[in-house]
Design a protein around this motif. Structure first.
Motif, mmCIF file in Angstrom:
data_model
loop_
_atom_site.group_PDB
_atom_site.id
_atom_site.type_symbol
_atom_site.label_atom_id
_atom_site.label_comp_id
_atom_site.label_asym_id
_atom_site.label_seq_id
_atom_site.Cartn_x
_atom_site.Cartn_y
_atom_site.Cartn_z
ATOM 1 N N ASP A 26 0.779 -1.242 0.000
ATOM 2 C CA ASP A 26 0.000 0.000 0.000
ATOM 3 C C ASP A 26 0.805 1.285 0.000
ATOM 4 N N VAL A 27 2.051 1.244 0.455
ATOM 5 C CA VAL A 27 2.815 2.475 0.669
ATOM 6 C C VAL A 27 3.818 2.696 -0.465
ATOM 7 N N ILE A 28 3.792 3.902 -1.010
ATOM 8 C CA ILE A 28 4.750 4.298 -2.045
ATOM 9 C C ILE A 28 5.489 5.548 -1.584
ATOM 10 N N ARG A 29 6.614 5.794 -2.231
ATOM 11 C CA ARG A 29 7.370 7.031 -2.020
ATOM 12 C C ARG A 29 7.592 7.646 -3.388
ATOM 13 N N SER A 30 7.557 8.955 -3.466
ATOM 14 C CA SER A 30 7.869 9.608 -4.729
ATOM 15 C C SER A 30 9.264 9.189 -5.159
ATOM 16 N N TYR A 31 9.439 8.993 -6.472
ATOM 17 C CA TYR A 31 10.750 8.652 -7.027
ATOM 18 C C TYR A 31 11.224 9.784 -7.935
ATOM 19 N N GLU A 32 10.784 10.986 -7.611
ATOM 20 C CA GLU A 32 11.163 12.185 -8.353
ATOM 21 C C GLU A 32 12.254 12.931 -7.596
ATOM 22 N N PRO A 33 13.235 13.487 -8.319
ATOM 23 C CA PRO A 33 14.295 14.246 -7.649
ATOM 24 C C PRO A 33 13.721 15.374 -6.795
ATOM 25 N N GLY A 34 14.225 15.479 -5.568
ATOM 26 C CA GLY A 34 13.805 16.549 -4.663
ATOM 27 C C GLY A 34 12.518 16.282 -3.900
ATOM 28 N N GLU A 35 11.876 15.156 -4.120
ATOM 29 C CA GLU A 35 10.632 14.828 -3.404
ATOM 30 C C GLU A 35 10.902 13.681 -2.436
ATOM 31 N N ASP A 36 10.324 13.770 -1.233
ATOM 32 C CA ASP A 36 10.567 12.724 -0.245
ATOM 33 C C ASP A 36 9.296 12.280 0.480
ATOM 34 N N TRP A 37 8.146 12.494 -0.125
ATOM 35 C CA TRP A 37 6.892 12.146 0.526
ATOM 36 C C TRP A 37 6.490 10.684 0.261
ATOM 37 N N TYR A 38 5.720 10.159 1.212
ATOM 38 C CA TYR A 38 5.147 8.816 1.122
ATOM 39 C C TYR A 38 3.628 8.933 1.037
ATOM 40 N N TRP A 39 2.993 7.968 0.378
ATOM 41 C CA TRP A 39 1.534 7.922 0.266
ATOM 42 C C TRP A 39 1.073 6.498 0.548
ATOM 43 N N ASN A 40 -0.037 6.373 1.260
ATOM 44 C CA ASN A 40 -0.633 5.071 1.535
ATOM 45 C C ASN A 40 -1.929 4.967 0.734
ATOM 46 N N TYR A 41 -1.954 4.059 -0.252
ATOM 47 C CA TYR A 41 -3.144 3.894 -1.089
ATOM 48 C C TYR A 41 -4.342 3.398 -0.285
ATOM 49 N N ARG A 42 -4.125 2.528 0.693
ATOM 50 C CA ARG A 42 -5.239 1.960 1.455
ATOM 51 C C ARG A 42 -5.936 3.029 2.286
ATOM 52 N N THR A 43 -5.154 3.854 2.987
ATOM 53 C CA THR A 43 -5.751 4.885 3.843
ATOM 54 C C THR A 43 -5.986 6.199 3.104
ATOM 55 N N GLU A 44 -5.455 6.286 1.875
ATOM 56 C CA GLU A 44 -5.543 7.515 1.080
ATOM 57 C C GLU A 44 -5.029 8.716 1.861
ATOM 58 N N SER A 45 -3.834 8.526 2.430
ATOM 59 C CA SER A 45 -3.242 9.605 3.217
ATOM 60 C C SER A 45 -1.720 9.536 3.119
ATOM 61 N N TYR A 46 -1.104 10.670 3.428
ATOM 62 C CA TYR A 46 0.354 10.715 3.469
ATOM 63 C C TYR A 46 0.848 9.963 4.693
ATOM 64 N N VAL A 47 2.014 9.376 4.586
ATOM 65 C CA VAL A 47 2.676 8.721 5.710
ATOM 66 C C VAL A 47 3.650 9.728 6.301
ATOM 67 N N GLU A 48 3.482 10.029 7.549
ATOM 68 C CA GLU A 48 4.349 10.992 8.223
ATOM 69 C C GLU A 48 5.629 10.317 8.676
ATOM 70 N N ASP A 49 6.732 11.003 8.489
ATOM 71 C CA ASP A 49 8.024 10.564 9.009
ATOM 72 C C ASP A 49 8.441 9.174 8.528
ATOM 73 N N GLY A 50 8.298 8.923 7.238
ATOM 74 C CA GLY A 50 8.797 7.667 6.686
ATOM 75 C C GLY A 50 10.310 7.615 6.778
ATOM 76 N N PRO A 51 10.874 6.415 6.902
ATOM 77 C CA PRO A 51 12.327 6.291 7.041
ATOM 78 C C PRO A 51 13.051 6.531 5.719
ATOM 79 N N ASP A 52 14.347 6.730 5.818
ATOM 80 C CA ASP A 52 15.171 6.798 4.616
ATOM 81 C C ASP A 52 15.181 5.419 3.968
ATOM 82 N N LEU A 53 15.118 5.397 2.640
ATOM 83 C CA LEU A 53 15.157 4.142 1.900
ATOM 84 C C LEU A 53 16.550 3.921 1.327
ATOM 85 N N ALA A 54 16.799 2.700 0.883
ATOM 86 C CA ALA A 54 18.067 2.388 0.217
ATOM 87 C C ALA A 54 18.188 3.249 -1.035
ATOM 88 N N PRO A 55 19.365 3.754 -1.319
ATOM 89 C CA PRO A 55 19.551 4.581 -2.517
ATOM 90 C C PRO A 55 19.491 3.757 -3.799
#
Length: 118
Positions: free
Chosen positions: A63-92
């Protein structure tokens, strides 16, 4: 003290590539890219013609995605239709290469592409 894991996010998994894995396979194109926070699958956004990121979430339950665009660091949860606050750093890497055009890839974007967006 370690931070507890965020459900649906595996920070150790690298992205599947530089572009939408499904569009690459089908010869399609995308507007923006999204990264599955569970398995690293790169899919195209819901404005793109094929909407592969949300299709991946529906098919896998990831359910959870992160933007893969340069300069963007937001997460979205499709199931809850809401942003995920304070998602962790992902592998580069955290985005597609900055030199990659949007929309892309350049050689597959048709003339009049704006009319094909959702």
């Amino acid at each position: 003290m370690t931070t507890p894991p965020t459900p649906g996010i595996d920070p150790s998994v690298p992205p599947s590539g530089d572009g939408c894995a499904d569009c690459d396979q089908a010869g399609g194109w995308w507007l923006h890219l999204r990264r599955c926070a569970s398995c690293g699958h790169i899919g195209c956004c819901d404005s793109s013609p094929a909407q592969h990121a949300s299709a991946h979430a529906a098919a896998t339950g990831h359910d959870v995605i992160r933007s893969y665009e340069p300069g963007e660091d937001w997460y979205w949860n499709y199931r809850t239709e809401s942003y995920v606050e304070d998602g962790p750093d992902l592998a580069p890497p955290l985005s597609h290469p900055a030199t990659q055009p949007t929309p892309g890839p350049a050689d597959r974007v048709p003339q009049g592409w704006r009319s094909q967006l959702h």
